[in-house]
Design a protein around this motif. Structure first.
Motif, short mmCIF file in Angstrom:
data_model
loop_
_atom_site.label_atom_id
_atom_site.label_comp_id
_atom_site.label_asym_id
_atom_site.label_seq_id
_atom_site.Cartn_x
_atom_site.Cartn_y
_atom_site.Cartn_z
N SER A 298 0.83 -1.21 0.00
CA SER A 298 0.00 0.00 0.00
C SER A 298 0.86 1.26 0.00
N ILE A 299 1.96 1.25 0.75
CA ILE A 299 2.86 2.40 0.77
C ILE A 299 3.63 2.50 -0.53
N LEU A 300 4.09 1.37 -1.03
CA LEU A 300 4.87 1.38 -2.26
C LEU A 300 4.03 1.85 -3.44
N ARG A 329 1.27 5.71 9.61
CA ARG A 329 0.76 5.97 10.95
C ARG A 329 -0.60 5.29 11.10
N GLU A 330 -0.88 4.78 12.28
CA GLU A 330 -2.15 4.12 12.54
C GLU A 330 -3.30 5.12 12.37
N GLY A 331 -4.29 4.71 11.60
CA GLY A 331 -5.42 5.60 11.34
C GLY A 331 -5.16 6.66 10.31
N PHE A 334 -3.67 5.84 4.60
CA PHE A 334 -3.47 4.56 3.92
C PHE A 334 -4.50 3.50 4.35
N ASP A 335 -5.20 3.73 5.43
CA ASP A 335 -6.20 2.77 5.89
C ASP A 335 -7.58 3.04 5.31
N TYR A 336 -7.76 4.15 4.60
CA TYR A 336 -9.07 4.52 4.10
C TYR A 336 -8.96 4.97 2.64
N PRO A 337 -9.47 4.22 1.68
CA PRO A 337 -9.43 4.66 0.28
C PRO A 337 -10.32 5.87 0.06
N SER A 338 -9.87 6.76 -0.80
CA SER A 338 -10.62 7.98 -1.09
C SER A 338 -11.72 7.71 -2.11
N VAL A 339 -12.60 8.69 -2.26
CA VAL A 339 -13.71 8.61 -3.22
C VAL A 339 -13.71 9.90 -4.03
N SER A 357 -19.55 13.71 2.76
CA SER A 357 -18.28 14.40 2.96
C SER A 357 -17.12 13.47 2.61
N PRO A 358 -15.94 13.98 2.33
CA PRO A 358 -14.82 13.10 1.97
C PRO A 358 -14.48 12.08 3.04
N SER A 359 -14.52 12.46 4.30
CA SER A 359 -14.18 11.52 5.37
C SER A 359 -15.24 10.43 5.50
N ALA A 360 -16.52 10.79 5.39
CA ALA A 360 -17.58 9.79 5.46
C ALA A 360 -17.53 8.85 4.28
N LEU A 361 -17.31 9.38 3.08
CA LEU A 361 -17.21 8.53 1.91
C LEU A 361 -16.00 7.62 1.96
N SER A 362 -14.92 8.10 2.55
CA SER A 362 -13.72 7.28 2.67
C SER A 362 -13.96 6.08 3.59
N LEU A 363 -14.61 6.31 4.70
CA LEU A 363 -14.92 5.22 5.61
C LEU A 363 -15.94 4.26 4.99
N GLU A 364 -16.89 4.80 4.26
CA GLU A 364 -17.86 3.94 3.56
C GLU A 364 -17.18 3.08 2.51
N ALA A 365 -16.21 3.64 1.79
CA ALA A 365 -15.48 2.86 0.78
C ALA A 365 -14.68 1.74 1.43
N THR A 366 -14.13 1.99 2.60
CA THR A 366 -13.41 0.93 3.33
C THR A 366 -14.37 -0.19 3.72
#
Length: 615
Positions: A298-300, A329-331, A334-339, A357-366
């Motif tokens: 994921s980082i690479l 970093r934890e949280g 890299f732990d949440y894909p964007s939309v 919102s971007p943060s809500a959509l990111s958590l929904e995508a995860t």
């Protein structure tokens, strides 16, 4: 002849410096002829200005005998006799000699205007010639001055509002593709500009706050990253070890479509994604000197596709002797894909629509990605394939939920540029399932690794949808249009997925299309379709250059190896196409250290968003 010679001689002998005969030498026969003397140093200007409005006529461009500009000259243009004046225009030298004060207004009465209007102009070109384009729900007038394009962009020196209604019609101010304000020579879409102009549309917060004791080392622009290149032979990759187990992909999901959709189930499974330094296998391989750089896929993949990223992110890099560890970093991001990160009008953080919102959509995508991968595999004893080693992170005496289908493959890539150079990179890659026969298989009967990903649709009519078509009506009949829109709006995410699949050695990538059962309810989803992709071909469609990605990774590694041992932070600038490298204190990210540096406004909040998606 005698009189003419005397006149010439009087002009030559004039001692006053003025051009003309002096009164002392003037012959008697010329005494009654009027003459307006003027200085030899005077410069004659325009006699006639054909650009005058209405009552245009000769414009005085010179000076009187005293050297001052005559009325209607350069200084008098905005006053009496000027361009915009409606007073009668005086002839040249009228101030110097009243007998020459001739007014020509009566003469102009005999003239008639043949063509008073300007010539026909192309749409979107010149002042006031812009097309009326639609921008969202508003009509905007384009083309205020200068050279424009199809969308009526403002040209050089054009007005700030001149290019509204550009290529796609739903963009913000500016005639170019990304919304540059002002002008520039226009092509299709009007105006120069591109990737860099997009960053001024939104002001975002950094993913982590830069402390006062951080030492900046390097700023790398995206333009520099695009020039890097390193060829890495992918057929010489060494598989160091394989861990975990895999379930077989359920091929009944290949028949899912909009008329035969399936609800997305919420499955309780355990899946691990630890950072590099917390991986015991990585520590073991580092102790055995299997490589110099240690990183996760994921980082690479983020580094190899860094030029596509818009949202901020950060990495923690630790140099321990001749070893380099890349950590998240934890949280972190890299732990949440964007939309819709790369959309021309990405989602906005606002209080009115927290669901999209971007943060809500990111958590929904995860949530969607994990549950889709859990659902499309056959969890049966005969469909389970055990790898060489068990999952290194699973503790059956501690975990209550069963383990998800996942295999960790530790692979070694050679980033050396010469025989004397030693730059081996060890990466932990992940595959989600396997398949035998059919589209996702190589040899008949032989299991092949696949990765499983999901794209999610939230509301095609909401702000931030990026002009995506309604999947329920277009996915079956216009699959290409849906995919092209997703490639444009989610360029960074899809490129990372393709690179991750290539790094893991997966032969196929299964893509799912997930939509909300109700646009205003983020807790229930349905599977509208699936599609197979070959990772290398998909990366080629996305214009992903692996050689360029390897060049970026090698350059960052070299920058860190040039520094003494310690800890570094690689930070993506939140508002510019730029990544920054900092040296940070060694204890910056110890236990509890992240809480002091974390920018809560820029990160998804699990506690605040859980209720939105019903977790």
């Amino acid at each position: 002849m005698t009189s003419l010679s005397a006149l010439i001689q009087s002009v030559v002998d004039n001692e006053s410096g003025a051009f003309g005969p002096s009164a002392a030498h003037l012959p008697p026969q010329f005494a009654e002829i009027p003459f307006a003397p003027f200085s030899k140093n005077d410069k004659l200007g325009r006699i006639v200005d054909w650009n005058q409005d209405g009552q245009a006529g000769p414009v005085a461009g010179g000076s009187g005998p005293s050297g001052a500009p005559a009325q209607g000259g350069a200084q008098g243009g905005q006053q009496k006799g000027g361009k915009y004046s409606r007073e009668p225009k005086e002839a040249f030298g009228a101030q110097a000699a009243g007998q020459f004060a001739y007014f020509h207004d009566e003469d102009e009465a005999s003239f008639s205007v043949v063509a008073g209007g300007a010539g026909a102009k192309k749409p979107g070109q010149g002042q006031g010639g812009g097309l009326v384009q639609r921008q969202g729900n508003q009509r905007q007038q384009g083309g205020a001055g200068g050279r424009g394009g199809f969308g009526g962009a403002a040209g050089r020196g054009g007005a700030q509002q001149g290019g509204q209604g550009g290529r796609y019609g739903n963009q913000q101010q500016g005639g170019n593709r990304w919304g540059q304000q002002g002008g520039g020579r226009g092509g299709y879409g009007g105006g120069r500009g591109g990737y860099g102009n997009r960053w001024e549309q939104r002001t975002r917060d950094a993913s982590i706050q830069v402390a006062s004791d951080w030492v900046p080392l390097e700023d790398i622009e995206y333009s520099r990253l695009a020039k890097l290149r390193l060829e890495v032979p992918m057929d010489e990759v060494e598989n160091l070890s394989n861990h975990g187990f895999l379930y077989e992909y359920d091929r009944t999901f290949d028949r899912v479509n909009t008329k035969n959709e399936k609800p997305l189930q919420n499955a309780d499974r355990v899946r691990y994604n630890p950072t590099t330094s917390d991986d015991p296998i990585m520590q073991e391989l580092a102790a055995k000197d299997k490589g110099r750089v240690f990183i996760t896929d994921s980082i690479l993949s983020m580094l190899m596709t860094a030029q596509r990223s818009v949202y901020p992110w950060d990495l923690v890099i630790t140099r321990d002797g001749d070893k380099l560890f890349f950590d998240k970093r934890e949280g972190g991001p890299f732990d949440y894909p964007s939309v819709n990160e790369n959309a021309a009008d990405p989602p906005l953080e606002n209080d009115k629509d927290t669901l999209n919102s971007p943060s809500a959509l990111s958590l929904e995508a995860t949530f969607v990605n994990q549950n889709f991968a859990f659902q499309v595999v056959r969890e049966a004893a005969e469909a389970r394939v055990e790898l060489e080693h068990p999952n290194p992170f699973y503790q059956p005496d501690v975990e209550a939920e069963p383990l998800a289908s996942c295999a960790f493959r530790y692979r070694k890539f050679d980033l050396s540029v010469s025989e004397d150079d030693d730059m081996a990179l060890v990466v932990r890659t992940e595959v989600d399932a396997y398949t035998t026969g059919g589209a996702g298989s190589g040899d008949a009967g032989q299991p092949t690794y696949i990765t499983i990903k999901a794209l999610n649709e939230f509301d095609p009519r909401a702000q931030g949808a990026g002009g995506a078509p309604d999947w329920r009506t277009k996915l079956d009949s216009q699959r290409g249009a849906v995919v092209a829109t997703e490639m444009k709006n989610n360029s960074s995410k899809l490129a990372r997925w393709a690179v991750q699949s290539v790094l893991a050695g997966a032969e196929q990538m299964k893509m799912g299309y997930i939509s909300r059962a109700n646009p205003r309810d983020a807790s229930r989803h349905t599977i509208l379709g699936t599609q197979w992709y070959k990772p290398r071909e998909f990366a080629a469609q996305m214009n992903v250059n692996l050689a360029n990605g390897w060049g970026i990774v090698r350059t960052i590694a070299d920058l860190c190896f040039k520094q003494p041992e310690g800890k570094f932070v690689l930070l993506k600038d939140p508002n510019k196409p730029l990544i920054k490298l900092y040296r940070v204190p060694v204890d910056s990210f110890g236990e509890g250290g992240d809480d002091d540096l974390l920018d809560e406004s820029a990160m998804p909040s699990a506690t605040g968003l859980t209720s939105d998606i019903g977790l």
